[in-house]
Design a protein around this motif. Sequence first.
Motif, PDB file in Angstrom:
ATOM      1  N   TRP A 148      67.864  76.461   4.281  1.00  0.00           N
ATOM      2  CA  TRP A 148      67.075  75.727   3.512  1.00  0.00           C
ATOM      3  C   TRP A 148      65.748  76.374   3.896  1.00  0.00           C
ATOM      4  O   TRP A 148      64.692  75.698   3.819  1.00  0.00           O
ATOM      5  CB  TRP A 148      67.186  74.503   3.583  1.00  0.00           C
ATOM      6  CG  TRP A 148      66.973  73.664   4.920  1.00  0.00           C
ATOM      7  CD1 TRP A 148      68.364  73.467   5.777  1.00  0.00           C
ATOM      8  CD2 TRP A 148      65.943  72.851   5.451  1.00  0.00           C
ATOM      9  NE1 TRP A 148      67.661  72.689   6.684  1.00  0.00           N
ATOM     10  CE2 TRP A 148      66.435  72.460   6.731  1.00  0.00           C
ATOM     11  CE3 TRP A 148      64.576  72.819   5.301  1.00  0.00           C
ATOM     12  CZ2 TRP A 148      65.451  71.673   7.572  1.00  0.00           C
ATOM     13  CZ3 TRP A 148      63.609  72.431   5.938  1.00  0.00           C
ATOM     14  CH2 TRP A 148      64.285  71.849   7.243  1.00  0.00           C
ATOM     15  N   GLN A 158      63.794  76.255   0.721  1.00  0.00           N
ATOM     16  CA  GLN A 158      64.172  75.151  -0.173  1.00  0.00           C
ATOM     17  C   GLN A 158      63.683  73.787   0.511  1.00  0.00           C
ATOM     18  O   GLN A 158      64.071  73.404   1.490  1.00  0.00           O
ATOM     19  CB  GLN A 158      65.611  74.809  -0.192  1.00  0.00           C
ATOM     20  CG  GLN A 158      66.341  76.142  -1.013  1.00  0.00           C
ATOM     21  CD  GLN A 158      67.819  76.348  -0.574  1.00  0.00           C
ATOM     22  OE1 GLN A 158      68.404  75.111  -0.382  1.00  0.00           O
ATOM     23  NE2 GLN A 158      68.391  77.649  -0.758  1.00  0.00           N
ATOM     24  N   ASP A 185      62.460  71.024  -0.999  1.00  0.00           N
ATOM     25  CA  ASP A 185      62.485  69.792  -1.990  1.00  0.00           C
ATOM     26  C   ASP A 185      62.712  68.504  -1.294  1.00  0.00           C
ATOM     27  O   ASP A 185      62.059  67.455  -1.598  1.00  0.00           O
ATOM     28  CB  ASP A 185      63.703  69.870  -3.032  1.00  0.00           C
ATOM     29  CG  ASP A 185      64.992  70.049  -2.564  1.00  0.00           C
ATOM     30  OD1 ASP A 185      65.915  69.242  -2.764  1.00  0.00           O
ATOM     31  OD2 ASP A 185      65.304  71.109  -1.724  1.00  0.00           O
ATOM     32  N   GLN A 245      56.159  73.358  -1.621  1.00  0.00           N
ATOM     33  CA  GLN A 245      57.512  73.737  -2.127  1.00  0.00           C
ATOM     34  C   GLN A 245      57.482  75.130  -2.780  1.00  0.00           C
ATOM     35  O   GLN A 245      58.930  75.747  -3.006  1.00  0.00           O
ATOM     36  CB  GLN A 245      57.998  72.649  -2.857  1.00  0.00           C
ATOM     37  CG  GLN A 245      59.404  72.820  -3.411  1.00  0.00           C
ATOM     38  CD  GLN A 245      59.877  71.526  -4.086  1.00  0.00           C
ATOM     39  OE1 GLN A 245      59.007  70.509  -4.636  1.00  0.00           O
ATOM     40  NE2 GLN A 245      61.149  71.548  -4.904  1.00  0.00           N
TER      41      GLN A 245
END
Length: 446
Positions: free
Chosen positions: A228, A231, A233, A308
């Motif tokens: 991740w 990523q 989020d 992000q």
Amino acid sequence: MTISPFDSAMLGNLFADAEIAALFTDDAQIASMVLFEAALASAEARAGVIPEASANRIADVCREFRPDPATLAAGTANAGVPVPALVKALKAEIGGDDARYVHFGATSQDVFDTGLVLRLRDAVAIIRRRTRKLIKALIAQAETHRATVMIGRTRSQQAVPTTFGLKAAGWLAPLVRIDHRIDTLCADLFRLSFGGAAGTLASIGDKAIEVERNLADELELPPTDMPWHSQRDVLVDFAAQLTALSGALGKMGQDLVLLAQSEIAEVQPGKGGGSSTMPHKSNPVQAEMLITLARFNAGQLGTFAQSQIHEHERSGASWLLEWLTLPQMIMATGAGLAQAVDMVPNLKVNADRMAANLELSRGAMLAEAATFALAEHLGRDEADKLVKDALARSAASQSNLFDELPKLTDVGIDWAKLRDPANYIGQADDYIERVVTTARRAIKDS
């Protein structure tokens, strides 16, 4: 004033939180990264990727290896992350052929992000422990003051009666929901970060998944479906929950500041702060801090959310933005909780002043109750007109609304009962019971 009040020797006791701060020192960050390197070596040895003797040597050195953060500064400035300098220093400490197996197949972000997650796990434990303690304190306030009648205020104006118990339940309910959301989020938040150079783990070859599984076991951090690195989020979601929690505390703080105003004086929140020139003042410092920290986190969330946005498989710029914002958001949340936990059990509730303030409108705050009672006899439109006429007479003569109403109608209404604010608190007690029951269940199950 220092660049950040959170680490100021002078302002620190106001803004900072020593227990949370200990997780975000240079030494704590280094310790978490060193833990990753030791665990990685062990995981790779178990998979046969590196010699077991080398893994043991790495683990032995890592147990005591704590370089001075200042010695990593130049390397950090050059690489944009402290990991290369840390790995170089660790290799030098290990020496010999074993040193070449340090950090084998990993990338800087694996080390840094997993180290962050390890510290977030401890930070969340602190936050949730304090939240549950605050929940218990608010349960006590809600139950103690179930029947403590006060004026409800909408848009800062007197509205209709409520109870202080229901107001406390209104502060309590969001905390229960947010604590549940944070608990649910932990399953995604506390995950291993391990992807190698570009998130493929190609450097470890066909043993990569086995190493990943072993490393997850060593650190007690489950792997994600894929690395991740870009990523973010879940981190943004976590920051949003920190903001929601701070906001819930800020709402309570705002209410308490207003209730503590000299002209209202219904609640005295926490330890009063003194004035340099006015000895009579007792400023609601703790409640004010809740407002300040809530507003701070609300502002930081907008900045943090931009982290992000990564380009391709990894972004340096977005990653660094997290370092500037997330620790401060966690610190602000922890500090707000610490203030609230200290303040709420010691709230001084002035029920006599609440009762006196209920009389300030001379019955006007029960105009709705009078209208609905009359509507049963006269219809809504005629009842509304009659109450407005009575309000006009009351204002003109400075009399009580319920002294004027019987002069305008002979309908059979128990005006004495209707003028008692305690008889117009609706379902307050039922709502308190619902909130308290849910809160008790939540802290029992957690």
